[in-house]
Write a protein that holds these residues in place. Sequence first.
Motif, mmCIF file in Angstrom:
data_model
loop_
_atom_site.group_PDB
_atom_site.id
_atom_site.type_symbol
_atom_site.label_atom_id
_atom_site.label_comp_id
_atom_site.label_asym_id
_atom_site.label_seq_id
_atom_site.Cartn_x
_atom_site.Cartn_y
_atom_site.Cartn_z
ATOM 1 N N ASP A 250 0.844 -1.177 0.000
ATOM 2 C CA ASP A 250 0.000 0.000 0.000
ATOM 3 C C ASP A 250 0.891 1.243 0.000
ATOM 4 O O ASP A 250 1.700 1.442 0.891
ATOM 5 C CB ASP A 250 -0.872 0.017 1.258
ATOM 6 N N LEU A 251 0.728 2.142 -0.976
ATOM 7 C CA LEU A 251 1.624 3.271 -1.145
ATOM 8 C C LEU A 251 0.836 4.561 -1.243
ATOM 9 O O LEU A 251 -0.276 4.589 -1.742
ATOM 10 C CB LEU A 251 2.464 3.093 -2.426
ATOM 11 N N ALA A 252 1.457 5.660 -0.796
ATOM 12 C CA ALA A 252 0.780 6.946 -0.841
ATOM 13 C C ALA A 252 0.963 7.630 -2.178
ATOM 14 O O ALA A 252 0.171 8.469 -2.555
ATOM 15 C CB ALA A 252 1.308 7.837 0.288
ATOM 16 N N ALA A 253 2.028 7.313 -2.906
ATOM 17 C CA ALA A 253 2.348 8.045 -4.132
ATOM 18 C C ALA A 253 2.322 7.116 -5.336
ATOM 19 O O ALA A 253 3.113 6.191 -5.427
ATOM 20 C CB ALA A 253 3.715 8.704 -4.007
ATOM 21 N N ARG A 254 1.397 7.352 -6.250
ATOM 22 C CA ARG A 254 1.299 6.628 -7.509
ATOM 23 C C ARG A 254 1.534 5.124 -7.347
ATOM 24 O O ARG A 254 2.502 4.568 -7.848
ATOM 25 C CB ARG A 254 2.286 7.218 -8.520
ATOM 26 N N PRO A 255 0.669 4.448 -6.592
ATOM 27 C CA PRO A 255 0.898 3.019 -6.359
ATOM 28 C C PRO A 255 0.793 2.200 -7.633
ATOM 29 O O PRO A 255 -0.051 2.451 -8.484
ATOM 30 C CB PRO A 255 -0.219 2.644 -5.375
ATOM 31 N N ALA A 256 1.679 1.216 -7.760
ATOM 32 C CA ALA A 256 1.620 0.253 -8.857
ATOM 33 C C ALA A 256 0.991 -1.011 -8.303
ATOM 34 O O ALA A 256 1.535 -1.633 -7.395
ATOM 35 C CB ALA A 256 3.019 -0.028 -9.389
ATOM 36 N N LEU A 257 -0.167 -1.383 -8.807
ATOM 37 C CA LEU A 257 -0.947 -2.455 -8.205
ATOM 38 C C LEU A 257 -1.063 -3.689 -9.088
ATOM 39 O O LEU A 257 -1.948 -4.514 -8.890
ATOM 40 C CB LEU A 257 -2.347 -1.930 -7.843
ATOM 41 N N GLY A 258 -0.169 -3.839 -10.052
ATOM 42 C CA GLY A 258 -0.203 -4.997 -10.925
ATOM 43 C C GLY A 258 0.534 -6.182 -10.336
ATOM 44 O O GLY A 258 1.348 -6.048 -9.428
ATOM 45 N N ARG A 259 0.275 -7.355 -10.884
ATOM 46 C CA ARG A 259 0.920 -8.576 -10.401
ATOM 47 C C ARG A 259 2.426 -8.525 -10.607
ATOM 48 O O ARG A 259 3.196 -9.049 -9.795
ATOM 49 C CB ARG A 259 0.321 -9.794 -11.125
ATOM 50 N N GLY A 260 2.880 -7.880 -11.647
ATOM 51 C CA GLY A 260 4.301 -7.801 -11.913
ATOM 52 C C GLY A 260 5.060 -6.908 -10.958
ATOM 53 O O GLY A 260 6.289 -6.862 -11.005
ATOM 54 N N ASP A 261 4.371 -6.191 -10.090
ATOM 55 C CA ASP A 261 5.016 -5.297 -9.133
ATOM 56 C C ASP A 261 5.249 -5.964 -7.784
ATOM 57 O O ASP A 261 5.600 -5.305 -6.817
ATOM 58 C CB ASP A 261 4.154 -4.042 -8.925
ATOM 59 N N PHE A 262 5.042 -7.263 -7.732
ATOM 60 C CA PHE A 262 5.196 -7.985 -6.473
ATOM 61 C C PHE A 262 6.619 -8.506 -6.293
ATOM 62 O O PHE A 262 7.236 -8.981 -7.240
ATOM 63 C CB PHE A 262 4.258 -9.196 -6.451
ATOM 64 N N PHE A 263 7.116 -8.450 -5.077
ATOM 65 C CA PHE A 263 8.328 -9.156 -4.697
ATOM 66 C C PHE A 263 7.907 -10.247 -3.725
ATOM 67 O O PHE A 263 7.457 -9.953 -2.616
ATOM 68 C CB PHE A 263 9.325 -8.212 -4.029
ATOM 69 N N VAL A 264 8.023 -11.496 -4.140
ATOM 70 C CA VAL A 264 7.588 -12.602 -3.304
ATOM 71 C C VAL A 264 8.747 -13.056 -2.428
ATOM 72 O O VAL A 264 9.822 -13.390 -2.926
ATOM 73 C CB VAL A 264 7.058 -13.775 -4.150
ATOM 74 N N ALA A 265 8.534 -13.041 -1.123
ATOM 75 C CA ALA A 265 9.539 -13.448 -0.146
ATOM 76 C C ALA A 265 8.866 -14.395 0.844
ATOM 77 O O ALA A 265 7.633 -14.539 0.848
ATOM 78 C CB ALA A 265 10.089 -12.215 0.569
ATOM 79 N N PRO A 266 9.650 -15.061 1.688
ATOM 80 C CA PRO A 266 9.040 -15.985 2.654
ATOM 81 C C PRO A 266 7.939 -15.353 3.492
ATOM 82 O O PRO A 266 6.967 -16.027 3.863
ATOM 83 C CB PRO A 266 10.234 -16.413 3.514
ATOM 84 N N ALA A 267 8.045 -14.047 3.791
ATOM 85 C CA ALA A 267 7.056 -13.390 4.637
ATOM 86 C C ALA A 267 5.688 -13.270 3.979
ATOM 87 O O ALA A 267 4.676 -13.135 4.676
ATOM 88 C CB ALA A 267 7.553 -12.000 5.039
ATOM 89 N N ASN A 268 5.639 -13.312 2.642
ATOM 90 C CA ASN A 268 4.341 -13.123 1.985
ATOM 91 C C ASN A 268 3.972 -14.219 0.998
ATOM 92 O O ASN A 268 2.891 -14.196 0.417
ATOM 93 C CB ASN A 268 4.305 -11.765 1.270
ATOM 94 N N ALA A 269 4.862 -15.192 0.804
ATOM 95 C CA ALA A 269 4.635 -16.194 -0.241
ATOM 96 C C ALA A 269 3.350 -16.974 -0.027
ATOM 97 O O ALA A 269 2.603 -17.241 -0.979
ATOM 98 C CB ALA A 269 5.829 -17.143 -0.306
ATOM 99 N N THR A 270 3.073 -17.351 1.213
ATOM 100 C CA THR A 270 1.849 -18.124 1.481
ATOM 101 C C THR A 270 0.610 -17.302 1.171
ATOM 102 O O THR A 270 -0.353 -17.801 0.563
ATOM 103 C CB THR A 270 1.828 -18.588 2.941
ATOM 104 N N ALA A 271 0.614 -16.028 1.574
ATOM 105 C CA ALA A 271 -0.544 -15.170 1.310
ATOM 106 C C ALA A 271 -0.763 -14.980 -0.181
ATOM 107 O O ALA A 271 -1.897 -15.043 -0.669
ATOM 108 C CB ALA A 271 -0.371 -13.822 2.005
#
Length: 228
Positions: free
Chosen positions: A8-29
Motif C-alpha cells: 500500500d503506497l501513498a504516491a502513484r501506487p503500482a498495483l499490478g501482479r508484476g510489481d510484487f516481490f515474493v519473499a518468505p514473509a508473503n509467499a503463502t498469502a
Amino acid sequence: MPEQYSFDLAARPALGRGDFFVAPANATAVATVEGWRDWPSGKLVLVGPPASGKTHLAHVWAALTGAAILPARELADADLPALAAGAVAVEDAETVAGDDTAERALFHLHNLAQAEARPLLLTAAAPPRQWPLTLPDLASRMQATATVALEPPDDALLTAVLVKHMAERQIAIAPEVLSYAIQRMDRSFAAAAALATALNRAAITARRDDVTKPMVRAALDRLDADRA
C-alpha cells in the motif's frame, strides 16, 4: 527472475501482479489469494498490518476474478445484490465492528455471496476473532472464514519495499545508502513507507533526485522524534 511484491503506497501506487516481490514473509498469502478457486466456502480473510500489501493483493485478485473492490465503510450505502452478482473484495472489514448498519450490511453481503456461489475476499488488520463485532451471526460467519496472514518483513522484503517506495517517488537510492537505511530503520512496512515519505520531502527540499546517508540519518532522527 523473481517476481516483485508491492505494498500500500501513498504516491502513484503500482498495483499490478508484476510489481510484487515474493519473499518468505508473503509467499503463502500470495499463493492463497491467487489460488482463490480452492478457498473453503469461496471466502477468505487476508490479514496484515498497515502498508503490508493488502490493497495490492486485493487488486491483483480483482484482476484475476473481475471483482469489485470497496471499503467496508461504504457497505451500508452499496447495492449489495449487485455486488454479490460477482466476485467482491471488502477492504478493512474489521471497521464495521460496532456499527449496527455496517455489520448488517456485511452480514447480508456475505450471505448473498454464499447463496450465489461468488467468491468473497475481506482484508483486515487482525483476524476475525479479534473484531469486536456485536452481531452474533456475523461474528460466527467471519470466524468460520479461512484466514491467511502477511507476515512481518525480512531484510529482503523490507529492502524491496523501500526501493519500490523510492522508485514511485522517482528518487534514487544507492545500494550503500539503502543498506544503511535498512540496518537502522524499524522493521515494519509502515516504517518503510514513513521513511520514503520523509526522504522524498528531504530530496525535494535539497533539490536532489537521490538521497544520501546524512539525509537518511536526519529523516530517521525526525521520525524518532515524532514518535517520542
